[in-house]
Design a protein around this motif. Sequence first.
Motif, PDB file in Angstrom:
ATOM      1  N   ASN A  55       5.363   8.164  -5.361  1.00 43.35           N
ATOM      2  CA  ASN A  55       4.509   9.287  -5.743  1.00 43.35           C
ATOM      3  C   ASN A  55       3.183   9.113  -5.022  1.00 43.35           C
ATOM      4  N   ILE A  56       2.890  10.025  -4.118  1.00 46.19           N
ATOM      5  CA  ILE A  56       1.663   9.952  -3.324  1.00 46.19           C
ATOM      6  C   ILE A  56       0.791  11.131  -3.725  1.00 46.19           C
ATOM      7  N   PHE A  72     -10.004   9.619  -4.284  1.00 44.95           N
ATOM      8  CA  PHE A  72      -9.046   8.520  -4.336  1.00 44.95           C
ATOM      9  C   PHE A  72      -7.644   9.024  -4.022  1.00 44.95           C
ATOM     10  N   LEU A  73      -6.887   8.177  -3.327  1.00 43.42           N
ATOM     11  CA  LEU A  73      -5.476   8.443  -3.066  1.00 43.42           C
ATOM     12  C   LEU A  73      -4.670   7.345  -3.748  1.00 43.42           C
ATOM     13  N   TYR A  74      -3.568   7.749  -4.383  1.00 41.88           N
ATOM     14  CA  TYR A  74      -2.712   6.812  -5.100  1.00 41.88           C
ATOM     15  C   TYR A  74      -1.309   6.827  -4.527  1.00 41.88           C
ATOM     16  N   GLN A  88      -4.266   2.001  -5.304  1.00 44.52           N
ATOM     17  CA  GLN A  88      -5.384   2.941  -5.264  1.00 44.52           C
ATOM     18  C   GLN A  88      -6.187   2.733  -3.988  1.00 44.52           C
ATOM     19  N   PHE A  89      -6.515   3.834  -3.314  1.00 47.54           N
ATOM     20  CA  PHE A  89      -7.242   3.759  -2.056  1.00 47.54           C
ATOM     21  C   PHE A  89      -8.410   4.737  -2.070  1.00 47.54           C
ATOM     22  N   ARG A  90      -9.562   4.243  -1.700  1.00 48.69           N
ATOM     23  CA  ARG A  90     -10.713   5.123  -1.520  1.00 48.69           C
ATOM     24  C   ARG A  90     -10.478   5.986  -0.280  1.00 48.69           C
ATOM     25  N   CYS A  91     -10.808   7.275  -0.385  1.00 46.31           N
ATOM     26  CA  CYS A  91     -10.522   8.182   0.723  1.00 46.31           C
ATOM     27  C   CYS A  91     -11.432   9.404   0.656  1.00 46.31           C
ATOM     28  N   PHE A 199      -0.446   0.641   2.676  1.00 45.97           N
ATOM     29  CA  PHE A 199       0.151   1.971   2.513  1.00 45.97           C
ATOM     30  C   PHE A 199       1.379   2.162   3.412  1.00 45.97           C
ATOM     31  N   ILE A 200       1.207   1.934   4.711  1.00 50.83           N
ATOM     32  CA  ILE A 200       2.283   2.179   5.675  1.00 50.83           C
ATOM     33  C   ILE A 200       3.526   1.319   5.400  1.00 50.83           C
ATOM     34  N   PRO A 201       3.402   0.039   5.066  1.00 48.08           N
ATOM     35  CA  PRO A 201       4.609  -0.743   4.770  1.00 48.08           C
ATOM     36  C   PRO A 201       5.434  -0.188   3.603  1.00 48.08           C
ATOM     37  N   VAL A 202       4.766   0.361   2.596  1.00 48.52           N
ATOM     38  CA  VAL A 202       5.485   0.971   1.471  1.00 48.52           C
ATOM     39  C   VAL A 202       6.234   2.208   1.940  1.00 48.52           C
TER      40      VAL A 202
END
Length: 221
Positions: A55-56, A72-74, A88-91, A199-202
Motif C-alpha cells: 500500500n503506497i 509524508f509518503l508511506y 514512512q518517508f518525508r517527501c 523504498f525501491i527494494p520493496v
Amino acid sequence: MSRQVDAVAFSFTFKTNSMPELTSFTKELIVQPFQDLIESEGHLWFDNGLPYNVNIFGIRSRTRNYGKFDDFLYCVYRDDWKDWHIDQFRCTTDAGLYYAMNPMNVEGTGILVPSQYVGAYMLDRHNGKYPALCQRLGKVKAYRDDNRDNVMDMDEATIQEGMFGANIHKTTKRQIDNVGKASAMCQVFFSSYEHDKKFIPVLRKSLSIFGNKFTYTLIQD
C-alpha cells in the motif's frame, strides 16, 4: 494531523520524521487506522495476508505553500513472515517554487488531485536516469494553478486528466528543505538514500510476486 485517523498511529509518525522500532502488536494497532482511512475514502486496501502486497500512499499537509518537503509518503506491507512493515518517508506531494513560477504546462502548474490511481504506476527509470515509480500505465488527475505565486490554488474547475509523468522519485540534490526544481508535479522523496535503499527494494520484491503494476493513493490532510 487531523483527518479521521486514530491518534495511535500519528502519535508516532507526524511528530517525527522517522518511525521507532515497534512490536508486532503495536504495528497492528497502527496499520488499522491507516486501512480505515484509505477505505473511508472509498479506496482499495491491499493485504489478503500476502507478503509485499504494498500500500503506497501520500498524505499532503494542510500547508498551501509550494517548495517544502512537508508531506509524508508511506509504504505499508507484510514481509516474508507476514509481519507488518510501516515505512514512512518525508517527501513533497507538490511542485517546487521554481515550477510554480515557471509552469511546464501553458495552463499552469500541475498539482496531483487526491485520489487513488489504481495500477497507474510501474517501476521504470525517471527521465531515463534511475529506478523510480513512474506513471506509465494509467491516467492521473491534476489541478492547474496559473497564478504564478507561492500559494497552491486547487480549483476543481481546472482539473485535467492525462498522462503527465507524475512520477514518484528522489531528489538528486543534497538534502535541503527547498524543493527547488526537483518537482514540477511529482511526489519527491527528501532522502535519496531512503528512496534507493528502503523504498525501491520493496518495490522490486513486490513486482516479483504481483508484476510491475502499482497503485498510488494521495490523501489530503
